[in-house]
Design a protein around this motif. Structure first.
Motif, PDB file in Angstrom:
ATOM      1  N   PHE A 114       0.838  -1.193   0.000  1.00  0.00           N
ATOM      2  CA  PHE A 114       0.000   0.000   0.000  1.00  0.00           C
ATOM      3  C   PHE A 114       0.877   1.249   0.000  1.00  0.00           C
ATOM      4  CE2 PHE A 114      -3.153  -2.666   2.712  1.00  0.00           C
ATOM      5  CZ  PHE A 114      -3.514  -3.379   1.586  1.00  0.00           C
ATOM      6  N   TYR A 115       0.546   2.159  -0.888  1.00  0.00           N
ATOM      7  CA  TYR A 115       1.239   3.450  -0.966  1.00  0.00           C
ATOM      8  C   TYR A 115       0.219   4.540  -0.641  1.00  0.00           C
ATOM      9  CZ  TYR A 115       3.392   7.570  -3.145  1.00  0.00           C
ATOM     10  OH  TYR A 115       3.887   8.829  -3.393  1.00  0.00           O
ATOM     11  N   PRO A 116       0.005   4.827   0.651  1.00  0.00           N
ATOM     12  CA  PRO A 116      -1.066   5.740   1.052  1.00  0.00           C
ATOM     13  C   PRO A 116      -0.618   7.190   1.113  1.00  0.00           C
ATOM     14  CG  PRO A 116      -0.067   4.786   2.986  1.00  0.00           C
ATOM     15  CD  PRO A 116       0.692   4.233   1.800  1.00  0.00           C
ATOM     16  N   LYS A 117      -1.613   8.082   1.127  1.00  0.00           N
ATOM     17  CA  LYS A 117      -1.299   9.496   1.370  1.00  0.00           C
ATOM     18  C   LYS A 117      -0.809   9.669   2.798  1.00  0.00           C
ATOM     19  CE  LYS A 117      -4.750  11.362  -1.866  1.00  0.00           C
ATOM     20  NZ  LYS A 117      -6.007  12.134  -2.001  1.00  0.00           N
ATOM     21  N   ARG A 118      -1.493   9.011   3.721  1.00  0.00           N
ATOM     22  CA  ARG A 118      -1.125   9.076   5.134  1.00  0.00           C
ATOM     23  C   ARG A 118      -1.111   7.658   5.701  1.00  0.00           C
ATOM     24  NH1 ARG A 118      -4.628  10.920   8.299  1.00  0.00           N
ATOM     25  NH2 ARG A 118      -3.245  11.749   9.926  1.00  0.00           N
ATOM     26  N   SER A 119       0.042   7.247   6.206  1.00  0.00           N
ATOM     27  CA  SER A 119       0.169   5.898   6.759  1.00  0.00           C
ATOM     28  C   SER A 119      -0.792   5.681   7.915  1.00  0.00           C
ATOM     29  CB  SER A 119       1.613   5.662   7.231  1.00  0.00           C
ATOM     30  OG  SER A 119       2.515   5.758   6.151  1.00  0.00           O
ATOM     31  N   ALA A 120      -1.057   6.743   8.681  1.00  0.00           N
ATOM     32  CA  ALA A 120      -1.943   6.627   9.841  1.00  0.00           C
ATOM     33  C   ALA A 120      -3.343   6.181   9.432  1.00  0.00           C
ATOM     34  CB  ALA A 120      -2.005   7.954  10.588  1.00  0.00           C
ATOM     35  N   ASP A 121      -3.797   6.626   8.240  1.00  0.00           N
ATOM     36  CA  ASP A 121      -5.136   6.235   7.769  1.00  0.00           C
ATOM     37  C   ASP A 121      -5.209   4.731   7.534  1.00  0.00           C
ATOM     38  OD1 ASP A 121      -5.868   8.866   7.861  1.00  0.00           O
ATOM     39  OD2 ASP A 121      -5.565   9.243   5.722  1.00  0.00           O
ATOM     40  N   VAL A 122      -4.155   4.177   6.926  1.00  0.00           N
ATOM     41  CA  VAL A 122      -4.129   2.739   6.654  1.00  0.00           C
ATOM     42  C   VAL A 122      -4.077   1.956   7.958  1.00  0.00           C
ATOM     43  CG1 VAL A 122      -2.797   0.854   5.641  1.00  0.00           C
ATOM     44  CG2 VAL A 122      -3.064   2.988   4.388  1.00  0.00           C
ATOM     45  N   CYS A 123      -3.240   2.398   8.886  1.00  0.00           N
ATOM     46  CA  CYS A 123      -3.116   1.700  10.173  1.00  0.00           C
ATOM     47  C   CYS A 123      -4.445   1.703  10.919  1.00  0.00           C
ATOM     48  CB  CYS A 123      -2.027   2.365  11.022  1.00  0.00           C
ATOM     49  SG  CYS A 123      -0.372   2.201  10.323  1.00  0.00           S
ATOM     50  N   GLN A 124      -5.158   2.820  10.846  1.00  0.00           N
ATOM     51  CA  GLN A 124      -6.463   2.903  11.494  1.00  0.00           C
ATOM     52  C   GLN A 124      -7.450   1.924  10.873  1.00  0.00           C
ATOM     53  OE1 GLN A 124      -8.134   6.845  11.484  1.00  0.00           O
ATOM     54  NE2 GLN A 124     -10.000   6.229  12.531  1.00  0.00           N
ATOM     55  N   LEU A 125      -7.429   1.817   9.545  1.00  0.00           N
ATOM     56  CA  LEU A 125      -8.312   0.870   8.863  1.00  0.00           C
ATOM     57  C   LEU A 125      -7.965  -0.571   9.212  1.00  0.00           C
ATOM     58  CD1 LEU A 125      -8.599   2.440   5.298  1.00  0.00           C
ATOM     59  CD2 LEU A 125     -10.486   1.993   6.875  1.00  0.00           C
ATOM     60  N   LEU A 126      -6.674  -0.879   9.285  1.00  0.00           N
ATOM     61  CA  LEU A 126      -6.244  -2.230   9.626  1.00  0.00           C
ATOM     62  C   LEU A 126      -6.765  -2.636  10.994  1.00  0.00           C
ATOM     63  CD1 LEU A 126      -2.521  -2.059   8.427  1.00  0.00           C
ATOM     64  CD2 LEU A 126      -4.372  -3.320   7.325  1.00  0.00           C
ATOM     65  N   ARG A 127      -6.711  -1.707  11.942  1.00  0.00           N
ATOM     66  CA  ARG A 127      -7.193  -2.013  13.292  1.00  0.00           C
ATOM     67  C   ARG A 127      -8.718  -2.094  13.324  1.00  0.00           C
ATOM     68  NH1 ARG A 127      -2.678   1.365  14.520  1.00  0.00           N
ATOM     69  NH2 ARG A 127      -3.994   3.240  14.539  1.00  0.00           N
ATOM     70  N   ALA A 128      -9.377  -1.179  12.616  1.00  0.00           N
ATOM     71  CA  ALA A 128     -10.840  -1.166  12.597  1.00  0.00           C
ATOM     72  C   ALA A 128     -11.399  -2.447  11.979  1.00  0.00           C
ATOM     73  CB  ALA A 128     -11.346   0.056  11.845  1.00  0.00           C
ATOM     74  N   GLU A 129     -10.724  -2.957  10.941  1.00  0.00           N
ATOM     75  CA  GLU A 129     -11.180  -4.170  10.251  1.00  0.00           C
ATOM     76  C   GLU A 129     -10.606  -5.444  10.876  1.00  0.00           C
ATOM     77  OE1 GLU A 129     -13.282  -4.463   7.815  1.00  0.00           O
ATOM     78  OE2 GLU A 129     -13.507  -2.425   7.014  1.00  0.00           O
ATOM     79  N   ASP A 130      -9.756  -5.273  11.914  1.00  0.00           N
ATOM     80  CA  ASP A 130      -9.096  -6.408  12.560  1.00  0.00           C
ATOM     81  C   ASP A 130      -8.367  -7.260  11.521  1.00  0.00           C
ATOM     82  OD1 ASP A 130      -8.325  -7.954  14.725  1.00  0.00           O
ATOM     83  OD2 ASP A 130     -10.024  -9.317  14.550  1.00  0.00           O
ATOM     84  N   PHE A 131      -7.644  -6.577  10.635  1.00  0.00           N
ATOM     85  CA  PHE A 131      -6.920  -7.237   9.549  1.00  0.00           C
ATOM     86  C   PHE A 131      -5.510  -7.544  10.048  1.00  0.00           C
ATOM     87  CE2 PHE A 131      -4.668  -7.500   5.462  1.00  0.00           C
ATOM     88  CZ  PHE A 131      -5.564  -8.239   4.705  1.00  0.00           C
ATOM     89  N   ASP A 132      -5.280  -8.806  10.421  1.00  0.00           N
ATOM     90  CA  ASP A 132      -4.018  -9.159  11.058  1.00  0.00           C
ATOM     91  C   ASP A 132      -3.050  -9.880  10.129  1.00  0.00           C
ATOM     92  OD1 ASP A 132      -5.393 -11.503  10.826  1.00  0.00           O
ATOM     93  OD2 ASP A 132      -5.455 -11.973  12.965  1.00  0.00           O
ATOM     94  N   TYR A 133      -3.235  -9.701   8.812  1.00  0.00           N
ATOM     95  CA  TYR A 133      -2.321 -10.288   7.832  1.00  0.00           C
ATOM     96  C   TYR A 133      -1.219  -9.268   7.536  1.00  0.00           C
ATOM     97  CZ  TYR A 133      -1.038 -13.450   4.022  1.00  0.00           C
ATOM     98  OH  TYR A 133      -0.386 -14.341   3.214  1.00  0.00           O
TER      99      TYR A 133
END
Length: 301
Positions: A114-133
């Motif tokens: 993932f090449y995001p505008k803001r890394s914090a946004d991706v990290c927040q989504l990962l935690r919200a979706e409980d994506f542990d891969y």
């Protein structure tokens, strides 16, 4: 044996190009055929290059060692353009990984860059979706710089062989037909359009294909409903419904619809930020007009 496997892979790639071209043009009739053919041929069998020692993380908290293995892989790249959650669709990727794990004949590694505008946004989504891969937050866009991926999201996911060469291209999360083709290749099956002409078709009438939600408070969830009526002589079966954005959800009955009856698609939309929007809902079914593209628009204020 090696020559046989090489010839088999060549046949698979050629069949996939033909199938993908048909499927893509069905859903995008105005696309330039020559441009699509050229793109598919360019990536057919191309070796994907990976940066040295990419850093992977789980839920944006801990970095881990996650070597890129010498086995079959599904690689998906997400750029920084547009709505992040719309592109990631993490919950659907979790479902697809579980499905692949249940049917695979060989080991498959999933690679997320993932090449995001803001890394914090991706990290927040990962935690919200409980994506542990494990995923790689590629802040320098190094993978793309090595490979120069197509700009369209439909062409930013790849099925790779053990030598990192492209066997197939297309996003199985955004297109159910591409998902079917990926699964067939993974299981070692023959890649074809699956005899679509033999599927019993029906006809569908849509009460309205576009619904405007007007102006509303961006923090409040909005709802709308589309009505699909089976005006044919056979049962109507909804095979899949995809949305262009993770902020749009659709619920509907999974029961077949008898001739003369209707099915309700209940759509809910929760804006991530204020602004105008134009979101699509794509319905895959056994109607001769499939896929059916519906749309919601509005202004979240």
């Amino acid at each position: 044996m090696c020559r046989f496997m090489y010839e088999l892979k060549t046949v698979i790639r050629k069949l996939f190009i033909a199938c993908f071209l048909c499927l893509f043009l069905i859903s995008c009739k105005d696309a330039k055929t020559d441009a699509i053919i050229s793109l598919l041929q360019k990536w057919d069998g191309k070796e994907i290059l990976f940066p040295k020692s990419p850093i992977f993380t789980i839920k944006g908290k801990d970095t881990i060692l996650y070597p890129i293995l010498d086995e079959y892989k599904i690689l998906t790249y997400v750029d920084s353009i547009g709505c992040t959650s719309c592109k990631l669709k993490l919950s659907q990727w979790k479902e697809f990984m579980a499905l692949v794990d249940s049917v695979k004949s060989e080991s498959i590694q999933f690679l997320y860059f993932f090449y995001p505008k803001r890394s914090a946004d991706v990290c927040q989504l990962l935690r919200a979706e409980d994506f542990d891969y494990p995923i790689c937050i590629d802040e320098q866009d190094s993978l793309n710089k090595l490979n120069d991926f197509p700009s369209e999201i439909a062409f930013q996911t790849f099925l790779l062989d053990k030598n990192n060469r492209v066997l197939a291209i297309g996003n199985p999360i955004h297109n159910s037909k591409i998902k079917e083709i990926y699964l067939k290749i993974i299981q070692g099956g023959e890649v074809k359009l699956d005899g679509e002409k033999n599927v019993i078709q029906t006809k569908v009438n849509v009460d309205k294909s576009v619904i405007s939600l007007g102006h509303f408070d961006w923090q409040k969830k909005q709802k709308a409903s589309f009505v699909l009526k089976n005006i044919g002589k056979s049962l109507l079966v909804i095979q899949d419904v995809n949305t262009s954005c993770g902020c749009t959800e659709v619920t509907y009955s999974k029961e077949p619809v008898r001739p003369g009856d209707s099915i309700l698609l209940n759509v809910s939309y929760k804006a991530e930020t204020p602004g105008s929007f134009n979101k699509t809902i794509t319905v895959y079914c056994n109607a001769n007009s499939s896929p059916i593209v519906l749309r919601i628009t509005g202004d979240a204020e």
